[in-house]
Scaffold this motif. Structure first.
Motif, PDB file in Angstrom:
ATOM      1  N   ILE A 113       0.815  -1.213   0.000  1.00 51.42           N
ATOM      2  CA  ILE A 113       0.000   0.000   0.000  1.00 51.42           C
ATOM      3  C   ILE A 113       0.850   1.265   0.000  1.00 51.42           C
ATOM      4  CG2 ILE A 113      -0.331  -0.003   2.518  1.00 51.42           C
ATOM      5  CD1 ILE A 113      -2.823   1.157  -0.235  1.00 51.42           C
ATOM      6  N   LEU A 114       2.004   1.262   0.653  1.00 55.77           N
ATOM      7  CA  LEU A 114       2.842   2.467   0.671  1.00 55.77           C
ATOM      8  C   LEU A 114       3.307   2.827  -0.740  1.00 55.77           C
ATOM      9  CD1 LEU A 114       4.997   1.820   3.865  1.00 55.77           C
ATOM     10  CD2 LEU A 114       2.916   3.178   3.650  1.00 55.77           C
ATOM     11  N   GLY A 115       3.706   1.821  -1.526  1.00 53.54           N
ATOM     12  CA  GLY A 115       4.116   2.071  -2.898  1.00 53.54           C
ATOM     13  C   GLY A 115       2.944   2.445  -3.786  1.00 53.54           C
ATOM     14  N   GLY A 120       5.999   8.740   0.495  1.00 52.06           N
ATOM     15  CA  GLY A 120       7.447   8.866   0.503  1.00 52.06           C
ATOM     16  C   GLY A 120       7.943   9.311  -0.863  1.00 52.06           C
ATOM     17  N   THR A 121       9.218   9.598  -0.935  1.00 55.26           N
ATOM     18  CA  THR A 121       9.788  10.088  -2.190  1.00 55.26           C
ATOM     19  C   THR A 121      10.368   8.962  -3.036  1.00 55.26           C
ATOM     20  OG1 THR A 121      11.849  10.564  -1.033  1.00 55.26           O
ATOM     21  CG2 THR A 121      10.297  12.389  -1.307  1.00 55.26           C
ATOM     22  N   PRO A 125      10.008   2.761   0.260  1.00 56.75           N
ATOM     23  CA  PRO A 125      10.797   3.477   1.260  1.00 56.75           C
ATOM     24  C   PRO A 125      11.161   2.619   2.474  1.00 56.75           C
ATOM     25  CG  PRO A 125       8.508   4.104   1.442  1.00 56.75           C
ATOM     26  CD  PRO A 125       8.614   3.195   0.243  1.00 56.75           C
ATOM     27  N   THR A 126      12.282   2.972   3.093  1.00 54.67           N
ATOM     28  CA  THR A 126      12.701   2.344   4.344  1.00 54.67           C
ATOM     29  C   THR A 126      12.045   3.096   5.503  1.00 54.67           C
ATOM     30  OG1 THR A 126      14.607   3.801   4.621  1.00 54.67           O
ATOM     31  CG2 THR A 126      14.954   1.767   3.326  1.00 54.67           C
ATOM     32  N   GLN A 129      13.618   6.530   5.820  1.00 47.52           N
ATOM     33  CA  GLN A 129      13.158   7.504   4.829  1.00 47.52           C
ATOM     34  C   GLN A 129      11.766   8.018   5.183  1.00 47.52           C
ATOM     35  OE1 GLN A 129      13.720   4.808   1.545  1.00 47.52           O
ATOM     36  NE2 GLN A 129      15.452   5.980   0.747  1.00 47.52           N
ATOM     37  N   LEU A 130      10.903   7.133   5.648  1.00 50.84           N
ATOM     38  CA  LEU A 130       9.560   7.558   6.057  1.00 50.84           C
ATOM     39  C   LEU A 130       9.629   8.487   7.265  1.00 50.84           C
ATOM     40  CD1 LEU A 130       7.724   4.156   5.618  1.00 50.84           C
ATOM     41  CD2 LEU A 130       7.334   6.222   4.275  1.00 50.84           C
ATOM     42  N   GLN A 131      10.494   8.173   8.225  1.00 49.82           N
ATOM     43  CA  GLN A 131      10.657   9.004   9.418  1.00 49.82           C
ATOM     44  C   GLN A 131      11.150  10.400   9.029  1.00 49.82           C
ATOM     45  OE1 GLN A 131      10.010   7.933  12.641  1.00 49.82           O
ATOM     46  NE2 GLN A 131      10.537   9.908  13.508  1.00 49.82           N
ATOM     47  N   ALA A 132      12.090  10.456   8.085  1.00 51.13           N
ATOM     48  CA  ALA A 132      12.611  11.747   7.640  1.00 51.13           C
ATOM     49  C   ALA A 132      11.536  12.592   6.967  1.00 51.13           C
ATOM     50  CB  ALA A 132      13.793  11.530   6.693  1.00 51.13           C
ATOM     51  N   GLU A 133      10.527  11.956   6.431  1.00 44.76           N
ATOM     52  CA  GLU A 133       9.438  12.673   5.778  1.00 44.76           C
ATOM     53  C   GLU A 133       8.249  12.900   6.713  1.00 44.76           C
ATOM     54  OE1 GLU A 133       8.541  11.231   1.850  1.00 44.76           O
ATOM     55  OE2 GLU A 133      10.596  10.504   1.659  1.00 44.76           O
TER      56      GLU A 133
END
Length: 181
Positions: A113-115, A120-121, A125-126, A129-133
């Motif tokens: 579902i995330l994809g 995320g960019t 995403p890892t 990467q999700l935490q950074a966003e």
């Protein structure tokens, strides 16, 4: 004539600054909260749209596997029942019973579902990467919980996506919980 300010003039200025700060800070905090709620609801809308588009693509392909590979990946099997894959413009997405699967972010497997929702960019995403966003994502027993990582209480600023557990049933998306935003 003396140069400078009198004590009364200084006190008046300090009082004006204090009153302005007392009025402005709560409004600023409220605007941050409203921004987190708006962002969460936007992501919820993207999850809903991604799930609907994947399901529509699978229905239109009538369960027939693709003849050509999906980008650099294998060909999609387009299964409507059980585990499968579907080709999207970014690559293969894992599915369960005709909807995007709940896949733990950062695993070497295909995104779910995330994809499909484009969260995320990057396509898969890892957690970092999700935490950074600004996202905190967890997956458990077919349910993906998406929360705002910068909220005062991330668990209370979230929603869930649950993949269908049986064929011919729909995925469910909970209403947004915003009490901790």
């Amino acid at each position: 004539m003396d140069k400078g300010f009198t004590l009364i003039e200084l006190l008046v200025v300090i009082c004006i600054v204090a009153i302005t700060t007392a009025v402005a800070l709560p409004r600023f905090w409220q605007m941050q909260r409203q921004a987190r709620i708006g962002h969460l609801n936007g992501v919820r809308g993207a999850v809903h749209a991604g799930a609907t588009l994947v399901h529509a693509a699978l229905l239109s392909r009538k369960g027939m596997a693709d003849a050509v590979p999906c980008g650099h990946d294998a060909a999609a099997d387009n299964r409507i029942e059980g585990s499968g894959t579907v080709c999207t413009e970014h690559g293969l997405v894992q599915t369960t019973n005709g909807y995007p699967a709940s896949v733990t972010p950062g695993t070497k497997s295909l995104p779910g579902i995330l994809g499909a929702a484009g969260i995320g960019t990057v396509f898969n995403p890892t957690p970092e990467q999700l935490q950074a966003e600004g996202y905190a994502v967890s997956v458990s027993a077919g349910t993906t919980t998406i929360a705002r990582a910068d909220a005062t209480s991330p668990a209370q600023c979230s929603f869930t996506y649950t993949e269908p557990m049986a064929a011919r049933t729909a995925a469910t998306i909970s209403p947004s919980v915003i009490t901790g935003c």
